[in-house]
Design a protein around this motif. Structure first.
Motif, short mmCIF file in Angstrom:
data_model
loop_
_atom_site.label_atom_id
_atom_site.label_comp_id
_atom_site.label_asym_id
_atom_site.label_seq_id
_atom_site.Cartn_x
_atom_site.Cartn_y
_atom_site.Cartn_z
N GLU A 1 -22.53 -9.72 24.08
CA GLU A 1 -22.58 -10.76 23.04
C GLU A 1 -23.21 -10.25 21.74
O GLU A 1 -22.63 -10.44 20.67
CB GLU A 1 -23.29 -12.01 23.56
N PRO A 2 -24.38 -9.58 21.81
CA PRO A 2 -24.91 -9.06 20.54
C PRO A 2 -23.99 -8.01 19.92
O PRO A 2 -23.90 -7.93 18.69
CB PRO A 2 -26.26 -8.44 20.93
N LEU A 3 -23.31 -7.26 20.75
CA LEU A 3 -22.38 -6.26 20.21
C LEU A 3 -21.22 -6.96 19.49
O LEU A 3 -20.80 -6.55 18.41
CB LEU A 3 -21.86 -5.37 21.35
N LEU A 4 -20.73 -8.03 20.12
CA LEU A 4 -19.60 -8.76 19.53
C LEU A 4 -20.01 -9.50 18.26
O LEU A 4 -19.16 -9.84 17.44
CB LEU A 4 -19.03 -9.75 20.55
N ALA A 5 -21.31 -9.74 18.12
CA ALA A 5 -21.78 -10.46 16.93
C ALA A 5 -21.92 -9.55 15.71
O ALA A 5 -22.24 -10.01 14.62
CB ALA A 5 -23.13 -11.12 17.23
N THR A 6 -21.66 -8.27 15.89
CA THR A 6 -21.77 -7.33 14.76
C THR A 6 -20.49 -7.36 13.92
O THR A 6 -19.44 -7.77 14.42
CB THR A 6 -22.00 -5.89 15.27
N SER B 1 -25.02 -7.35 27.41
CA SER B 1 -25.20 -6.75 26.09
C SER B 1 -23.94 -6.85 25.23
O SER B 1 -23.90 -6.35 24.11
CB SER B 1 -25.62 -5.28 26.23
#
Lengths: 307, 342
Positions: B191-196, B189
């Motif tokens: 990668e989506p967090l880092l994409a924010t 989880s």
């Protein structure tokens, strides 16, 4: 617009992506095809400002991905669906989306409505308060898509969105992508699924560390296989070939199993003269068909050529 | 840095912690063990077998009617007066209280003397706390400030219990951080967090605060039962309530939070290298070693466990925190996380 210029990435001496240049217009759906390890995910990560480029650069809506000061702005314009949904499994679907909506800065007045709308659209509103850990892979993938769209991004990057999904779930996701395309969002799709790429996307890029080709499926088919017409005959005769080869616009002709395969520059304009020539020679024509090469043929040819 | 972004992450982490039974166990059981069970186990046997107290302060029934500060008195009498920083010479004193006073050539009866010096005088039936006498007699009086060898040993044991209050905020983060960082890694989880649209520092701050706040709060809350238990058990022996004292206040409110930060940051670094929650917890536990070493050194008598050493110890941890924070910031970068975290 999404654009790359000679984009490249090296990991500890291993080249993952090399000299990749392409551009995607706003509202266009673009698919990146390539085998595992081709550099598709690395390219997406570079464009999403998650990892840096070793060479070249990329632009999202004119913002240079090399400039650190652009990173937060770029990330606020994009929605990323990574290869793994990566949900917080102990939290509910609603809480997962609420968390990301807050991080993306969705205004409080719109947040709840947007979450509800997204959940309804994906058919999981009734289970909004269930822990995501209890959901099937397909449902998790739907929530992951909703998460990527919470802030209504202009650019959507999807990395293998239907991998590991059953056909029904894959179809739901694919239909949803078609809806997004209709809404005019720019879609960048990494996939192994050639059929999915052909259905959803306007243009294709084939990547194997380097970008081997880009274009619409028809363009690629013409470029790598040329255009050809197949004429089915009751009986074949070598004289037919001699007559056909003399016609202007006919590049080549071969005899097949009760048919003749004719390479032409433009089937639409050449087919009438081909048919009349064959009829004049006494051929009994059973059918005439333009030969179209599918994405699979193109992909396999490109992969074979790149070895 | 936008604190509101970090706070969104803190709130999400809290939501997850509430659903994780291992984190809840560590938040509840660890303080009970460290702040209730261990002090009881350490101190009850000592109090049970200790000699019954002979040194309760004398109940003198003093009723103060006047206070005097910083004066010089001689050749007179005084009764029911509280003296601060006063010099008394050739006085007869009855039912008074003295703080930081000098008493010379006088007779004192039924009084309390704290941190005062008595020279060539008679002090009868009085309580003397932290006071020194020279050429004087003290019939029927009690010296409360001075400690016997066994009392000194007991005080040392009590102060060494402070170690548990430094360990609580050091151990709890190893459990929480392992789930927060390694768990997120295993769950993919990150990668989506880092994409924010958040910065690396905001993410690290959010994660760190989410671990720091419950760990330190639990430590502080568990101080209350520990103080009550220690005081209840040791009052019959010492004759006074030893806690809270300045050493403990410095330890719990200064050293413990710094240790907590150290533990969180060390676990961030460890999380980058391991892909298993248990391994992360085991390696992360090494962070308690400096605290244990410090208290062993103190128990061995190599350093005296006092306020100054506690402050120095805290300052050393603060310096280590700064270095480790710098390293953690370098480790906690998007590129590092996605490319090198295994």
């Amino acid at each position: 617009m999404i654009e790359t210029q000679h984009l490249g990435r090296v990991f500890d001496g291993t080249v993952a992506v090399e000299d990749v240049s392409f551009s995607i217009k706003d509202g266009e759906a673009f698919a990146f095809l390539g085998p595992n390890g081709a550099g598709k995910t690395t390219t997406v990560r570079m464009l999403c400002c998650l990892i840096g480029a070793t060479t070249g650069t990329g632009f999202i809506d004119g913002l240079d991905i090399r400039e650190k000061s652009n990173h937060i702005k770029i990330r606020s314009m994009i929605g990323l669906l990574p290869e793994n949904p990566g949900m917080y499994e102990s939290l509910s679907a609603h809480r997962n989306l609420d968390f990301y909506a807050r991080l993306y800065g969705v205004p409080e007045s719109e947040r709840e409505a947007r979450i509800s709308e997204m959940l309804k659209r994906l058919g999981i509103y009734e289970r909004r308060n269930d822990a995501v850990g209890k959901f099937s892979k397909g449902m998790k993938q739907k929530i992951a898509i909703a998460r990527a769209l919470m802030h209504e991004p202009s650019y959507i990057f999807l990395d293998e969105p239907t991998a590991a999904l059953d056909p029904e779930a894959a179809l739901t996701v694919r239909n949803f992508l078609m809806e997004l395309k209709k809404e005019g969002r720019t879609i960048f799709l990494n996939t192994h699924n050639l059929d999915e790429a052909q259905r959803v996307c306007d243009r294709i890029g084939v990547l194997k560390t380097r970008l081997l080709a880009t274009g619409t499926p028809d363009e690629l088919s013409s470029r790598f296989f040329g255009k050809s017409t197949v004429v089915g005959l009751k009986e074949t005769n070598p004289d037919y070939l001699l007559a056909l080869r003399q016609l202007p616009g006919v590049l080549d002709a071969k005899i097949g199993d009760k048919c003749i395969l004719i390479s032409v520059a433009d089937p639409a304009s050449q087919n009438p003269s081909i048919i009349s020539t064959l009829v004049a020679k006494g051929a009994q024509i059973e059918y005439v068909q333009e030969v179209k090469h599918g994405l699979e043929d193109i992909y396999l040819k490109l992969m074979g050529d790149s070895k | 840095m936008r604190f509101e972004k970090s706070w969104i992450i803190v709130r999400k982490e809290f939501s997850e912690f509430r659903k994780n039974k291992y984190i809840l166990y560590s938040l509840f059981l660890m303080p009970i063990l460290m702040a209730v069970v261990l002090p009881t186990v350490y101190l009850v046997p000592i109090s049970t077998f200790a000699t019954p107290p002979a040194n309760h302060p004398l109940d003198l029934g003093i009723s103060i009617v006047q206070e005097l500060q910083g004066s010089n008195l001689s050749n007179g009498t005084a009764e029911n007066i509280r003296f601060f920083n006063t010099n008394l010479d050739n006085m007869i004193v009855y039912k008074c209280e003295f703080f930081n006073c000098s008493i010379v050539n006088s007779v004192v009866r039924d009084s309390n003397l704290t941190s005062s010096t008595i020279t060539n005088s008679v002090v009868e039936h009085s309580n003397l706390r932290f006071s020194a006498t020279t050429d004087s007699s003290t019939p029927g009086s009690l010296f409360l400030g001075s400690q016997s060898e066994s009392e000194k040993y007991l005080v040392l044991i009590i102060d060494s219990l402070l170690m548990f209050f430094v360990l609580i905020p050091a151990i709890i983060p190893t459990v929480i951080a392992s789930y927060s960082f390694v768990g997120e890694k295993l769950n993919k989880s990150l990668e989506p967090l880092l994409a924010t649209p958040t910065s690396d520092t905001e993410l690290l701050m959010g994660k760190t605060l989410a671990i720091f706040i419950p760990s330190v709060l639990v430590t502080w809350i568990s101080l209350l039962p520990a103080v009550i238990i220690v005081d209840l058990v040791t009052y019959p022996i010492l004759g006074y309530y030893i806690l809270p004292n300045m050493i403990w206040i410095i330890g719990v409110f200064f050293v413990a939070p710094l240790f907590c930060i150290l533990s969180v940051l060390v676990n961030v670094i460890i999380s980058a290298r391991v892909s298993d929650v248990r391994t992360s917890q085991q390696i992360g536990s090494i962070v308690v070693l400096p605290a244990i070493a410090f208290f062993i050194v103190a128990l061995a008598g190599i350093v005296v466990l006092n306020e100054v050493y506690m402050l120095l110890f805290g300052t050393a941890i603060l310096a280590i925190d700064l270095v480790v924070f710098y390293v953690a910031l370098r480790v906690f970068q998007r590129e590092e996380i996605l490319v090198k975290w295994k």
